[in-house]
Design a protein around this motif. Structure first.
Motif, PDB file in Angstrom:
ATOM      1  N   LEU A  94     -71.753  86.113 -24.928  1.00  8.26           N
ATOM      2  CA  LEU A  94     -71.377  87.786 -25.110  1.00  8.26           C
ATOM      3  C   LEU A  94     -69.979  88.347 -24.858  1.00  8.26           C
ATOM      4  CD1 LEU A  94     -72.828  90.666 -25.057  1.00  8.26           C
ATOM      5  CD2 LEU A  94     -72.855  90.361 -22.355  1.00  8.26           C
ATOM      6  N   THR A  95     -69.461  88.658 -25.985  1.00  2.92           N
ATOM      7  CA  THR A  95     -67.906  89.162 -25.658  1.00  2.92           C
ATOM      8  C   THR A  95     -67.902  90.412 -24.989  1.00  2.92           C
ATOM      9  OG1 THR A  95     -67.764  87.952 -27.935  1.00  2.92           O
ATOM     10  CG2 THR A  95     -65.842  89.561 -27.167  1.00  2.92           C
ATOM     11  N   VAL A  96     -66.892  90.249 -23.909  1.00  4.36           N
ATOM     12  CA  VAL A  96     -66.734  91.419 -23.069  1.00  4.36           C
ATOM     13  C   VAL A  96     -65.310  92.138 -23.239  1.00  4.36           C
ATOM     14  CG1 VAL A  96     -66.783  92.489 -20.668  1.00  4.36           C
ATOM     15  CG2 VAL A  96     -68.475  90.566 -21.482  1.00  4.36           C
ATOM     16  N   ALA A  97     -64.961  93.156 -23.562  1.00  2.00           N
ATOM     17  CA  ALA A  97     -63.844  93.725 -23.467  1.00  2.00           C
ATOM     18  C   ALA A  97     -63.437  94.384 -22.356  1.00  2.00           C
ATOM     19  CB  ALA A  97     -64.067  95.266 -24.498  1.00  2.00           C
ATOM     20  N   PRO A  98     -62.152  94.539 -22.292  1.00  2.00           N
ATOM     21  CA  PRO A  98     -61.471  95.283 -20.958  1.00  2.00           C
ATOM     22  C   PRO A  98     -62.007  96.562 -20.846  1.00  2.00           C
ATOM     23  CG  PRO A  98     -59.831  94.435 -22.435  1.00  2.00           C
ATOM     24  CD  PRO A  98     -61.305  94.157 -23.195  1.00  2.00           C
ATOM     25  N   GLY A  99     -62.087  96.719 -19.352  1.00  2.00           N
ATOM     26  CA  GLY A  99     -62.836  98.027 -18.792  1.00  2.00           C
ATOM     27  C   GLY A  99     -64.240  98.108 -19.103  1.00  2.00           C
ATOM     28  N   GLN A 100     -65.110  97.275 -19.656  1.00  2.00           N
ATOM     29  CA  GLN A 100     -66.550  97.088 -19.436  1.00  2.00           C
ATOM     30  C   GLN A 100     -66.822  96.694 -18.326  1.00  2.00           C
ATOM     31  OE1 GLN A 100     -67.482  95.028 -23.263  1.00  2.00           O
ATOM     32  NE2 GLN A 100     -67.969  97.107 -24.376  1.00  2.00           N
TER      33      GLN A 100
END
Length: 179
Positions: A77-83
């Motif tokens: 799972l790719t996670v973006a900054p702020g998530q």
């Protein structure tokens, strides 16, 4: 990456501690939850077990929405900054096994060329178990040192108590003798 507790009633594992980046293979025991607030792009990949992952944050057009995922070995799972990611071991049958996973921070070059599968397998299959063994041996050594210190303290207290008892047994008859 800064960890943050979400639910006070559960045990939490913090992926980053003072001065240590959270990257590489990690283990999450049954009954524990992991909460991540990444400040850079990253990829969460499951190496062993199943994980229930809740991803909250800016998701498409829905800020603050949450999406649940069940990730199995090999899935990522790719996670973006702020998530915000909350993960725990999960099994449909109710008896979850521990989860081994990787958290890799993605820099611009890393987005274009991910590490080879053989390198990831080596990291999760050989390097991480050796790190775990070293940590377990260190903890065992500290426990042994604590136990030896406790035994030495108890032995010292026994010797002082025995000496006091012996002196009282010897001194009492000497004091009762008529002169």
């Amino acid at each position: 990456m800064s960890p943050r507790n979400v639910l006070e009633s559960q045990q939490f594992v913090h992926a980053a501690t003072a001065g240590r980046r959270a990257a590489g293979c990690w283990k999450l025991a049954t009954g524990q939850a992991l909460s991540l607030h990444p400040d850079t792009h990253g990829v969460l990949q499951i190496a062993q077990g199943q994980a229930w992952v809740t991803l909250r944050g800016v998701l498409a057009d829905m800020p603050g929405a949450a999406v649940d995922h069940v990730l199995r070995p090999g899935e990522q799972l790719t996670v973006a900054p702020g998530q915000h990611v909350v993960m725990e071991a999960w099994s449909g049958s109710g008896c979850a096994e521990p989860v081994a996973f990787r958290w890799d921070v993605l820099a611009a070059p890393a987005l274009a060329q991910p590490a080879s599968t053989a390198a990831r397998d080596w990291e999760c299959g050989v390097v991480q178990p050796l790190r775990d063994l070293g940590q377990a041996l260190g903890q065992g050594g500290r426990a042994l040192g604590t136990a030896l210190a406790s035994v030495a303290g108890a032995g010292g207290r026994f010797a002082v108590g025995f000496a006091r008892f012996a002196l009282l047994r010897i001194a009492a008859p000497l004091q009762r003798r008529p002169a």
